[in-house]
Each structure stands twice: as structure tokens, then as C-alpha cells.
Design a protein around this motif. Sequence first.
Motif, PDB file in Angstrom:
ATOM      1  N   THR A  79     -97.548 -28.138   7.701  1.00 47.43           N
ATOM      2  CA  THR A  79     -98.859 -28.774   7.590  1.00 47.43           C
ATOM      3  C   THR A  79     -99.811 -28.220   8.645  1.00 47.43           C
ATOM      4  N   GLU A  80     -99.265 -27.857   9.804  1.00 48.01           N
ATOM      5  CA  GLU A  80    -100.090 -27.249  10.860  1.00 48.01           C
ATOM      6  C   GLU A  80    -100.676 -25.916  10.398  1.00 48.01           C
ATOM      7  N   ILE A  81     -99.934 -25.183   9.604  1.00 52.76           N
ATOM      8  CA  ILE A  81    -100.454 -23.924   9.068  1.00 52.76           C
ATOM      9  C   ILE A  81    -101.634 -24.210   8.147  1.00 52.76           C
ATOM     10  N   LEU A  82    -101.512 -25.239   7.335  1.00 54.67           N
ATOM     11  CA  LEU A  82    -102.630 -25.617   6.450  1.00 54.67           C
ATOM     12  C   LEU A  82    -103.844 -26.063   7.264  1.00 54.67           C
ATOM     13  N   ARG A  83    -103.611 -26.862   8.307  1.00 54.55           N
ATOM     14  CA  ARG A  83    -104.718 -27.315   9.161  1.00 54.55           C
ATOM     15  C   ARG A  83    -105.407 -26.116   9.804  1.00 54.55           C
ATOM     16  N   SER A  84    -104.615 -25.160  10.238  1.00 54.14           N
ATOM     17  CA  SER A  84    -105.168 -23.940  10.827  1.00 54.14           C
ATOM     18  C   SER A  84    -106.011 -23.171   9.804  1.00 54.14           C
ATOM     19  N   ALA A  85    -105.578 -23.175   8.547  1.00 57.11           N
ATOM     20  CA  ALA A  85    -106.333 -22.482   7.494  1.00 57.11           C
ATOM     21  C   ALA A  85    -107.681 -23.147   7.265  1.00 57.11           C
ATOM     22  N   VAL A  86    -107.733 -24.481   7.389  1.00 61.18           N
ATOM     23  CA  VAL A  86    -109.015 -25.197   7.273  1.00 61.18           C
ATOM     24  C   VAL A  86    -109.909 -24.821   8.440  1.00 61.18           C
ATOM     25  N   ASP A  87    -109.351 -24.835   9.648  1.00 54.77           N
ATOM     26  CA  ASP A  87    -110.127 -24.502  10.848  1.00 54.77           C
ATOM     27  C   ASP A  87    -110.708 -23.095  10.786  1.00 54.77           C
ATOM     28  N   GLN A  88    -109.984 -22.188  10.173  1.00 56.75           N
ATOM     29  CA  GLN A  88    -110.430 -20.798  10.096  1.00 56.75           C
ATOM     30  C   GLN A  88    -111.265 -20.522   8.851  1.00 56.75           C
ATOM     31  N   GLY A  89    -111.438 -21.517   8.000  1.00 59.23           N
ATOM     32  CA  GLY A  89    -112.294 -21.369   6.836  1.00 59.23           C
ATOM     33  C   GLY A  89    -111.651 -20.739   5.622  1.00 59.23           C
TER      34      GLY A  89
ATOM     35  N   THR B  99     -92.417 -25.398  -1.009  1.00 56.83           N
ATOM     36  CA  THR B  99     -93.389 -25.313   0.092  1.00 56.83           C
ATOM     37  C   THR B  99     -94.106 -23.975   0.083  1.00 56.83           C
ATOM     38  N   GLU B 100     -93.392 -22.938  -0.325  1.00 55.12           N
ATOM     39  CA  GLU B 100     -93.977 -21.603  -0.317  1.00 55.12           C
ATOM     40  C   GLU B 100     -95.145 -21.482  -1.290  1.00 55.12           C
ATOM     41  N   VAL B 101     -95.110 -22.260  -2.352  1.00 56.00           N
ATOM     42  CA  VAL B 101     -96.159 -22.213  -3.372  1.00 56.00           C
ATOM     43  C   VAL B 101     -97.532 -22.501  -2.759  1.00 56.00           C
TER      44      VAL B 101
ATOM     45  N   LEU C 158    -101.855 -17.719   2.373  1.00 55.11           N
ATOM     46  CA  LEU C 158    -102.565 -17.925   3.647  1.00 55.11           C
ATOM     47  C   LEU C 158    -102.161 -16.878   4.684  1.00 55.11           C
ATOM     48  N   PRO C 159    -103.147 -16.256   5.347  1.00 56.92           N
ATOM     49  CA  PRO C 159    -102.833 -15.235   6.353  1.00 56.92           C
ATOM     50  C   PRO C 159    -101.965 -15.767   7.495  1.00 56.92           C
ATOM     51  N   ALA C 160    -102.176 -17.015   7.898  1.00 57.97           N
ATOM     52  CA  ALA C 160    -101.378 -17.574   8.998  1.00 57.97           C
ATOM     53  C   ALA C 160     -99.897 -17.627   8.606  1.00 57.97           C
ATOM     54  N   TYR C 161     -99.621 -17.977   7.376  1.00 57.85           N
ATOM     55  CA  TYR C 161     -98.239 -18.025   6.883  1.00 57.85           C
ATOM     56  C   TYR C 161     -97.648 -16.617   6.849  1.00 57.85           C
TER      57      TYR C 161
END
Length: 162
Positions: A24-34, A57-59, A64-67
Motif C-alpha cells: 500500500t505504501e508503494i501505491l501511496r508513493s505513486a499518488v504522491d508522485q502523480g 497483488t501484482e495486478v 508502477l515505476p516504484a514497484y
Amino acid sequence: MSSLERFGGDRETRVGNAERASLTEILRSAVDQGYIDLDEYEKRVDVLMAAKTVGETEVVLADLPAYQRVLKAQEDAFTPDRLPTPEWIKWLWAGVSIPIGIATGVWAFVFFLSGSHQYFWPVWVVIPLGVVASVLTVAEKNIIRPGEERKRRERMRRRRMD
């Protein structure tokens, strides 16, 4: 083939709350980075929280670049260092150099003492020993070493799975 499978992960392996929270932190980071907006974030988090396996989960994370950076870091961390040159190759070349050096030294001694031009007969020692040592070195580098590295990677993958 899943990108997680490259690291020994099985798409059917179950995930727990700790894994879901870190993902979920990866998703939050994706929001922060736009990369994704809040609506998409909420949808992805819902899918992530309902996920029971790695494949589910991989779906929601695969694009996402962070992933992708996390996967790359895992790959780099678990990629074994290249194997060093085996000792037997070093000893092979040391052993080959001794008769070559002796034959060349005898030839040079006779050549300079006699003063006459003598053909370079140590070539009959240099060529066979050089060819054998070269063939063994190339075989080690192109056949033996890749096989050993495959075995080493497989052992590391098995250790990670345990």
C-alpha cells in the motif's frame, strides 16, 4: 510469467497484512508522485486489501515505476557475484609457463653462445602447451563457469524459498 517469479516467488503464495501494508505504501508513493490519482488509488487499495496471493497483488502494482524499482533492487540483491577465476586455471598457466620458459631460455643461451642463427625450436613446446592451456581456459569460461553460476543461482533461489 510473473515478474515476481524471477526471484523465486510463486504467484499462488499467500500474502498477509504486513505485505499488504508495505505494498500500500508503494501505491501511496505513486499518488504522491502523480502516477495515479486518488480515485484510482482507492480502487487499487481495495483490490490490494482483498488480495490473497502474490499474483493478485501484482495486478494493481505491475505498471508502477516504484514497484519496478523494488523488483530491480530485489533482483540486484539476489544476483550472485561472478565467480572468481578458479585456482586450477592459475596453476595451469603457471605450470605451462615453466617448460616454455626453460625451453626458451635454453634456446636463447645456445643462440647467444654460438652466435649463429638457429631456428626457434621452442615453438614445438610453446604451441602445444599454449593451445591446451587456452582451450581449457576458454572451456572453463564458456562452459564450466556458466554451469556453476546456474547451480549457484538455483541454490540461492532454493534458500530464499525456505
